[in-house]
Each structure stands twice: as C-alpha cells, then as structure tokens.
Write a protein that holds these residues in place. Structure first.
Motif, mmCIF file in Angstrom:
data_model
loop_
_atom_site.group_PDB
_atom_site.id
_atom_site.type_symbol
_atom_site.label_atom_id
_atom_site.label_comp_id
_atom_site.label_asym_id
_atom_site.label_seq_id
_atom_site.Cartn_x
_atom_site.Cartn_y
_atom_site.Cartn_z
ATOM 1 N N ASN A 33 0.831 -1.322 -0.015
ATOM 2 C CA ASN A 33 0.087 0.172 -0.005
ATOM 3 C C ASN A 33 0.746 1.281 -0.142
ATOM 4 N N SER A 57 -0.569 4.887 1.229
ATOM 5 C CA SER A 57 -0.489 5.027 2.539
ATOM 6 C C SER A 57 1.062 5.312 3.326
ATOM 7 N N LYS A 62 2.741 8.997 4.912
ATOM 8 C CA LYS A 62 3.361 9.200 6.072
ATOM 9 C C LYS A 62 4.633 9.887 6.276
#
Lengths: 99, 227
Positions: free
Chosen positions: B37, B40, B44
């Motif tokens: 993923n 995501s 971050k």
C-alpha cells in the motif's frame, strides 16, 4: 572469501556471486553404451582432490550465469588464472606443481 | 522456417472480455508491491530527506538472446528502436516521444530491454520481423520483474551496505549495469546518475528488497513516492 575475475564480465567480483561446480575438464566417454562400468563410474563419481593446483569449474550464478574455469592452489587458495569454457589453461599443472 | 508465430499473451479473451478491464488490449498486471500500500506509506513520509524510494509501474521487459547471430539482433534493434546493443556491463537508452527504451547487457549472449508495457508485444514482433530467419530468441518477461528506484543524497550510502559490489562513483559509473547480489537477492542494478540507481528484481523478491531498502534507508530519512 575469494575475489574472482569473471572472464565474461571482465571484472573481479565477490565469491558470493559465484557457485563452484567441482573438477573441470571431465571428459565424457564418447560411447557411453559400450564403455565399461569402471569407465562410466570413474566419469560419474571419481574426482581428484589434490593438495596443490586444481582446475575447477565455476559458474557466475548471480551475474552473467556463464560457466568458466579456474586454476587454483588448494593449499594457498591462490587463484592463478580464470579462463572461459573451451579455452586452454595457460598454467601447466605438471610444471607449476613441481616448480 | 520463415514465419514466426507469436501469441500476444495480453490479448486473451479472459482479460479483454472482462468488463472491469474495458475492451482494450492494455495489459493488466498489478504492482509487485500492491500489498505494501504505497499510497499510505507515501503520505506518512516527508520529502527532501536523504533517500527517496519509488516503485515504477510495471514495465515491459524483453529478454533478447543471440550468439552467432548477434550482428543480426543488433541490426534489428537498431532499425526498430534506434537502439544499439550495449557492450559488456553497459546500457543504452533511447527516449522517443516521451517513451523510454533501455537495453542492458546481462551476459555475452543476453540483453534485457525495457519499454512501455503496452508496447512490448509490438516491439517483440518488430524485432522478430527485422531479424528475419536469424537465430535469435526473445522472451517477454514483463510480469516477472519489478523496477525500484533509489535516489537522494544518501543513496550511495544505502547501496554500500546492501551489495558487495564496489559502488564508488568512479567504479560504478553512470550507465553501468551490474548483475549482483543485493543482500541475499539477485538484482540487475543500473547507475542512472550520481546517487540515482535502478534495481530490477524478480517479482517474488520485490517485497524482500523493498523491506531491506526501507530498513537500510531509515537512518537517513526516507521519502516514498508514487509514480
């Protein structure tokens, strides 16, 4: 660890990239159907284990994946030469081991 | 044998007839790191740090092989893509209409050509046609590999702890292609520029290499981008 010169990549590489495949220049019996069990057994199973110079088949498994030969001293671990399959070694085992 | 039959592995009914893929012949191959993923992860992390990691979208990969007919393969590649067959440990790149084609030396009788995924089949056919009856081999391995890019000021430092190869800029020069061991995985790595490297890894090793890069880059700060 060896640092081995690959004759195809034309560079020295770490031993980690290579795989040793045992004694080089094994002559397969020309007519396996008609050779003796001793001849066939010698070809399949019996290998030299010299103290001193030894010609070995190696493969550059993680690199170009080609097979090539190494002349190596099993006492000092010194690699005298590497050469492509099909080429003749420059180091003569008889001369060098007695010299 | 004069004619060569090549089947387009992407143009099968099973893919084209399914509504979610539309009716185009555009191959559908999921990223090798789909499960990680990236979106995501990318959110971050901050930008402008020591190391940047990118997994490129699935690229077309063709393995080209020729031994005695190497000149014929070289001529075919030249006529179809204006690309020269690279010499030992080298790569040649051609950019045409925003499309990038790169040929890499793998072995004395083997080269790896990367191209846009949707063009792989056409390029394979063009090279085969140009090579005629010469003894060459082309294998489409597009789905078998993924490409990971490593860049940033500390990219070379990450490389130093990951490979046994001498990656000093004076030795691992721009354009050089090396097949070597990356940690315990086999990779084809290419130097695109100072502190900019490309890894072509087998799909099954993508996760391993990616996690290794994440851990090895952590001390410099990583930013993960989405291509």
């Amino acid at each position: 660890m060896f640092v081995i010169y690959c004759p195809y990549c034309e560079e020295h590489r770490e031993e980690e990239e290579f795989h040793a495949s045992g004694q080089a220049h094994l002559a397969r019996p020309l007519d396996p159907d008609n050779c003796t069990d001793k001849e066939w057994g010698d070809f399949l199973y019996f290998r030299k284990n010299p103290r001193g110079l030894h010609q070995e088949l190696w493969q550059h498994t993680a690199g170009c994946r080609k097979f090539f030969n190494i002349t190596r001293d099993t006492v000092s671990y010194k690699i005298l030469e590497t050469y492509k399959v099909g080429e003749s070694p420059k180091v003569n085992l008889e001369d060098a081991s007695h010299g | 044998m004069d004619t060569v039959n090549v089947s387009n592995q992407y143009a099968t009914n099973s893919v084209t007839e399914r509504a979610e893929f539309g009716d185009s012949n555009t191959p559908v191959i999921a990223s090798a790191l789909e499960h990680a993923n990236m979106k995501s992860l990318a959110v971050k992390t901050a930008t402008g740090l020591g190391v940047t990691l990118v997994e490129l979208p699935v690229t077309g990969m063709l393995v080209l092989r020729a031994r005695d007919d190497k000149p014929a393969l070289a001529a075919a590649l030249k006529s179809s893509l204006q690309l020269d067959l690279p010499n030992v440990l080298a790569s040649n790149v051609v950019v045409d209409n925003g499309k990038s084609y790169c040929a890499r030396w793998i072995a004395p009788d083997e080269w790896l050509l990367s191209c846009p995924l949707q063009d792989a089949f056409e390029i394979e056919q063009n090279i085969r046609t140009a090579a005629g009856a010469s003894s060459i081999a082309i294998v489409n391995v597009s789905g078998g590999f993924t490409t990971i890019m490593l860049s940033g000021n500390n990219a070379n430092d990450v490389l130093k702890k990951s490979v046994t190869y001498d990656v000093h800029p004076s030795h691992f020069t721009v354009g050089k292609v090396v097949n070597t061991v990356f940690s315990k995985a086999q990779v084809t790595m290419r130097c695109l520029d100072t502190n900019h490297y490309e890894f072509i890894v087998r799909r099954s090793f993508a996760d391993y290499v990616w996690l290794w890069l994440q851990v090895a880059s952590a001390e410099y700060g990583i930013s993960i981008e989405i291509e």
